[in-house]
Write a protein that holds these residues in place. Structure first.
Motif, PDB file in Angstrom:
ATOM      1  N   ILE A  51       0.751  -1.305   0.097  1.00 31.91           N
ATOM      2  CA  ILE A  51       0.008  -0.035  -0.076  1.00 31.91           C
ATOM      3  C   ILE A  51       0.753   1.217   0.125  1.00 31.91           C
ATOM      4  N   VAL A  52       1.875   1.369   0.771  1.00 33.39           N
ATOM      5  CA  VAL A  52       2.703   2.596   0.797  1.00 33.39           C
ATOM      6  C   VAL A  52       3.484   2.658  -0.385  1.00 33.39           C
ATOM      7  N   VAL A  53       4.077   1.728  -1.014  1.00 30.00           N
ATOM      8  CA  VAL A  53       4.690   1.886  -2.344  1.00 30.00           C
ATOM      9  C   VAL A  53       3.655   2.199  -3.382  1.00 30.00           C
TER      10      VAL A  53
ATOM     11  N   GLU B 285       0.889   3.979  -2.905  1.00 24.19           N
ATOM     12  CA  GLU B 285       0.639   5.496  -2.557  1.00 24.19           C
ATOM     13  C   GLU B 285       1.703   6.581  -2.870  1.00 24.19           C
ATOM     14  N   TRP B 286       3.252   6.042  -2.877  1.00 23.93           N
ATOM     15  CA  TRP B 286       4.110   6.708  -3.216  1.00 23.93           C
ATOM     16  C   TRP B 286       4.435   7.242  -4.553  1.00 23.93           C
ATOM     17  N   MET B 287       4.197   5.805  -5.122  1.00 19.61           N
ATOM     18  CA  MET B 287       4.298   5.989  -6.775  1.00 19.61           C
ATOM     19  C   MET B 287       3.060   6.731  -7.350  1.00 19.61           C
ATOM     20  N   ALA B 288       2.022   6.841  -6.756  1.00 21.83           N
ATOM     21  CA  ALA B 288       0.723   7.942  -7.080  1.00 21.83           C
ATOM     22  C   ALA B 288       0.926   9.198  -6.810  1.00 21.83           C
ATOM     23  N   GLY B 289       2.120   9.566  -5.861  1.00 23.27           N
ATOM     24  CA  GLY B 289       2.270  10.932  -5.667  1.00 23.27           C
ATOM     25  C   GLY B 289       1.892  11.252  -4.268  1.00 23.27           C
ATOM     26  N   ASN B 290       1.126  10.428  -3.406  1.00 23.22           N
ATOM     27  CA  ASN B 290       0.427  10.829  -2.406  1.00 23.22           C
ATOM     28  C   ASN B 290       1.457  10.624  -1.079  1.00 23.22           C
TER      29      ASN B 290
END
Length: 156
Positions: A118-120, A122-127
């Motif tokens: 989930i963290v990766v 979100e990070w890749m989505a820019g959040n």
């Protein structure tokens, strides 16, 4: 390398060579529209035993060192293996505690892998804000597991 990996037994009979069929004669008539099916050759019927008579002897003649009492009556055998009760748990309370710890640890590991996914994402989505909260959750769950591990040091 001309030697075979499996040398031939010198006492074995020579293998039978397949007969050489003469070349088919060319027919002078026009060929039929559908080709004829080739004749199926069947393998020879299986018969137990060997072509070598020395291999067809009874087991006690082929292997004289194996006696009918080998194993239970053999004086060379001094230890017969683990005694009765081998492999059973001697401390069931300790076993249940270790099983509970293992189950909890595996649950945390699976949760951390899911959280990392989930963290990766979100990070890749820019959040990045959500990703940092997720990373904090992963660190907190690791610290909780470490604390549970430190609670009972005598059982390691």
């Amino acid at each position: 390398m001309t030697e075979d990996a499996f040398p031939r037994d010198p006492e074995a009979p020579e293998p039978a060579r397949p007969p050489v069929a003469p070349a088919p004669a060319v027919p002078r008539t026009p060929a039929p529209s559908a080709p004829a099916a080739p004749k199926a050759t069947r393998p020879p019927a299986y018969t137990p035993g060997s072509a070598q008579p020395r291999l067809n002897r009874p087991v006690h003649e082929r292997y004289p060192q194996i006696r009918p009492t080998s194993g239970y009556g053999d004086p060379r055998i001094t230890h017969t293996g683990p005694g009765p009760g081998a492999g059973t748990e001697q401390e069931p309370e300790r076993s249940s505690k270790l099983t509970a710890r293992l189950t909890l640890a595996l649950t945390v590991v699976i949760g951390q892998l899911w959280g990392l996914t989930i963290v990766v994402d979100e990070w890749m989505a820019g959040n990045t804000g959500t990703a940092w909260w997720g990373a904090g959750f992963l660190c907190l769950s690791f610290l909780v597991m470490l604390g549970l591990w430190l609670i009972d040091p005598k059982d390691r």
